[in-house]
Scaffold this active site. Structure first.
Site, short mmCIF file in Angstrom:
data_model
loop_
_atom_site.label_atom_id
_atom_site.label_comp_id
_atom_site.label_asym_id
_atom_site.label_seq_id
_atom_site.Cartn_x
_atom_site.Cartn_y
_atom_site.Cartn_z
N SER A 333 45.33 45.84 48.70
CA SER A 333 45.30 45.86 47.22
C SER A 333 43.46 46.23 46.95
CB SER A 333 44.61 44.60 46.97
OG SER A 333 43.81 43.45 47.35
N TYR A 334 43.00 46.24 45.66
CA TYR A 334 41.34 46.95 45.57
C TYR A 334 40.81 46.27 46.09
CZ TYR A 334 37.49 48.66 43.57
OH TYR A 334 36.75 49.00 42.95
#
Length: 657
Positions: A333-334
């Protein structure tokens, strides 16, 4: 004819990934004239009303499209004109090497009904989105502008983001625009002033070396210099303690003194003689109780940088570069988030299930799905933009190599540990009274390792078990004596410690801390030394001779920093160079109410930027208030500049001791 939607991502890898997911793999790719990295991807996609079935062109930028700078008449470096930069006009225009990218967006927008912005969902991404918006509106002023909200490039998440666009947050845009302007003005003013001033001292400083200033750079350096002086000025103190040992059931039990230690030898001798005079020790307390080692909280950016430096033997900048690459490829994920709590509605079991195929941690993931899964603990932070860092897709061991594999494995193991039960144990404490003094011994028995089975970065081991004692029993200790020692100096700052100080004092954001640390290394204000290095006497490292091109406020490369010993062989410690010490000591000696080497001015800037984002402060008010504060600092520095020069003579040239 189907209406056209223009989608623009922050980087080519995201554009390609999003295009693949939205198109279902049916995409036509076209080159963009003037840039070899940016592509245009054409496909069809059905959006929610009012757009419906559309023809889509997906493209990207390469980070910021624009640059902010002074007009040409303000580019000449002169001490007499530095103060003029507080009021000088600034120009924001498309960066010369990004003109082809902006032109592509403008051309594509002419035939589009709407613009979907796919930049990263943080303050910087919002500002880049505003640059994309301007380029698109230049081609089509009637364009409907939206932004996609996403935190990873997993297919279902991308499809959901495409169907739930929101409006661009112009408050965040204003906050970043204000920060860019202030960084330009303050960086140029103080960089030019101190460079031109210190060049007059001659020697190495008379070269074309740039002695740069940054409002995050200097407080970061200040932390390093402060610890350096604590090491250098440390005076050890001798202390004394009482040690009691008793052998029972073939186990040597060491009892620790409740007072720990005293700095007066005679007092310890008197207390020790009372113990010896009593002859017998009496068990006054016996306590057995369950104990727990908590599983870790979900992973934030700051924790990733700190733990990556500590356990993976990489500097924070490399950790973040790899994490960004893993995100761009759709594996995690980010990686820029302050959130340490998972949303209750997030399907974490599905994420665990993707990891069951791995040979190393797959069996553990299956155990979680077979009943051992626990909802992760929740921390106190939620940036309302991104979830904690977690794996998005499984990557086979032979797909990633070296450091990339290490960072991915850390993220996976951290996530699985979060979804596990706490480690369980039993602690035993025996307390005795010997003479007039109290001593204690403790033991730990780990009963269930639980999350520790998958998370080797935490240690919790059973100690030697204590023999049987009974409350009220008396015994004559096998051994009792006085021990002595000296207090030890603190160590130089490690990168995890430096990141913690920056985080606690609001220096930079989770996304920029690694950049600020890298910058003071590039400028050779600090050097790094691995554990066990030979500079343990509190000596500043020699000043390096790195050089960089002139300019103010623009991101760019500089001379490379150095290391005192081979890197990668242990936790790195930061030691200031003689120039780094001179700069901080010089500004501190000027007697400013708030020194440039302290974190307070920059911390206040970060607070005010959050106020802009919250809508309680305007961009103009923030800029003017901040410039007024720094104008006072600059005038005072001009008046007391001889103190800055004196610090350089002392530390850089070794004059006056």
């Amino acid at each position: 004819m189907a209406p056209k939607i223009l989608c623009v991502a922050e980087k080519p890898s995201i554009a390609k990934s999003v295009a693949q997911h939205l198109s279902g793999g049916h995409v036509h790719t076209h080159n963009v004239t003037g840039n070899q990295y940016v592509k245009n991807y054409e496909f069809d996609f059905t959006f929610n009303p009012p757009w419906g079935n559309c023809s889509v062109t997906m493209t990207s930028v390469l980070g910021h499209l624009t640059a902010t700078e002074f007009p040409v008449e303000y580019k000449k470096w002169q001490i007499s004109t530095c103060q003029n930069l507080f009021e000088a006009p600034v120009i924001t225009r498309v960066d010369k090497d990004k003109e082809s990218i902006a032109r592509n967006i403008t051309q594509q927008a002419r035939y589009s009904k709407a613009l979907f912005i796919w930049t990263d969902c943080d303050r910087e991404g919002e500002h880049i989105g505003s640059e994309v918006r301007k380029a698109a509106l230049d081609g089509n002023p009637r364009l409907d502008v939206k932004r996609a909200v996403f935190s990873n490039t997993e297919r279902a998440h991308v499809l959901q983001a495409a169907q739930r666009p929101v409006v661009l947050d112009d408050r965040q845009v204003s906050a970043v625009a204000a920060r860019i302007e202030l960084d330009l003005r303050l960086g140029a003013i103080f960089t030019r002033f101190q460079t031109l001033t210190l060049q007059t001292l001659g020697g190495d400083l008379a070269t074309d070396r740039i002695i740069s200033y940054g409002s995050c750079q200097f407080p970061t350096l200040g932390f390093v210099v402060d610890r350096y002086f604590r090491v250098k000025n440390f005076v050890p103190e001798q202390f004394w303690s009482i040690k009691v040992m008793h052998r029972r059931e073939d186990i040597d039990v060491a009892f620790l003194w409740r007072r720990h230690r005293l700095f007066d030898r005679m007092s310890v001798v008197i207390l020790f003689e009372r113990c010896i005079g009593a002859r017998l020790a009496k068990v006054t307390k016996l306590q057995k109780k369950p104990t727990t080692k908590w599983r870790p909280l979900p992973l934030t950016t700051v924790e990733l940088q700190k733990l990556g430096s500590r356990f993976l033997r990489m500097d924070s900048q490399r950790v973040m570069k790899i994490a960004e690459s893993l995100y761009n490829k759709g594996w995690i994920s980010y990686p820029r988030t302050e959130t340490d709590q998972f949303d209750r509605g997030m399907n974490l079991r599905a994420i665990v299930e993707k990891q069951t195929q791995d040979n190393a941690w797959g069996p553990y993931a299956r155990e979680l799905l077979n009943g051992a899964f626990r909802q992760p603990r929740g921390g106190r932070n939620n940036d309302q933009a991104h979830p904690p860092i977690h794996p998005v897709n499984y990557v086979a061991a032979d797909t990633l190599e070296g450091d990339d594999r290490s960072v991915y494995e850390f993220v996976v193991r951290r996530f699985l540990a979060c979804c596990s039960d706490d480690a369980k144990g039993e602690s035993t404490t025996v307390e005795i009274e010997y003479g007039s003094e109290t001593f204690f011994a403790s033991g730990l028995l780990v009963l269930q390792k639980n999350y520790l089975l998958i998370y080797p970065y935490d240690k919790w081991e059973s100690s030697q078990q204590l023999p049987r004692f009974t409350v009220g029993e008396s015994f004559e200790p096998t051994e009792a004596n006085i021990t002595d020692g000296e207090t030890s100096a603190p160590g130089y700052l490690t990168e995890p410690e430096l990141i913690s100080l920056m985080d606690a004092n609001g220096i930079g954001t989770d996304a920029t801390m690694a950049e600020h640390i890298a910058k003071i290394k590039e400028r050779e204000y600090v050097m790094t030394q691995s554990s066990g290095g030979n500079n343990a006497r509190g000596e500043a490292a020699g000043r390096g001779g790195g050089r960089g091109g002139r300019g103010g406020g623009r991101r760019g490369g500089g001379g490379r920093g150095g290391t005192i010993t081979g890197s990668g062989s242990g936790v790195q410690h930061f030691i200031p160079t003689t120039l780094g010490v001179a700069l901080i000591e010089g500004y501190d000696s000027i007697g400013l109410e708030t020194s440039l080497g302290k974190p307070f001015l920059r911390k206040e800037m970060e607070i005010k930027m959050k106020e802009i984002c919250a809508g309680t402060k305007s961009r103009n008010d923030f800029v003017q208030e901040t410039l007024e504060q720094y104008r006072h600092v600059f005038i005072r520095t001009q008046q007391q500049v001889e103190l800055l020069k004196a610090a350089c003579r002392k530390y850089v040239f070794g004059e006056g001791g």
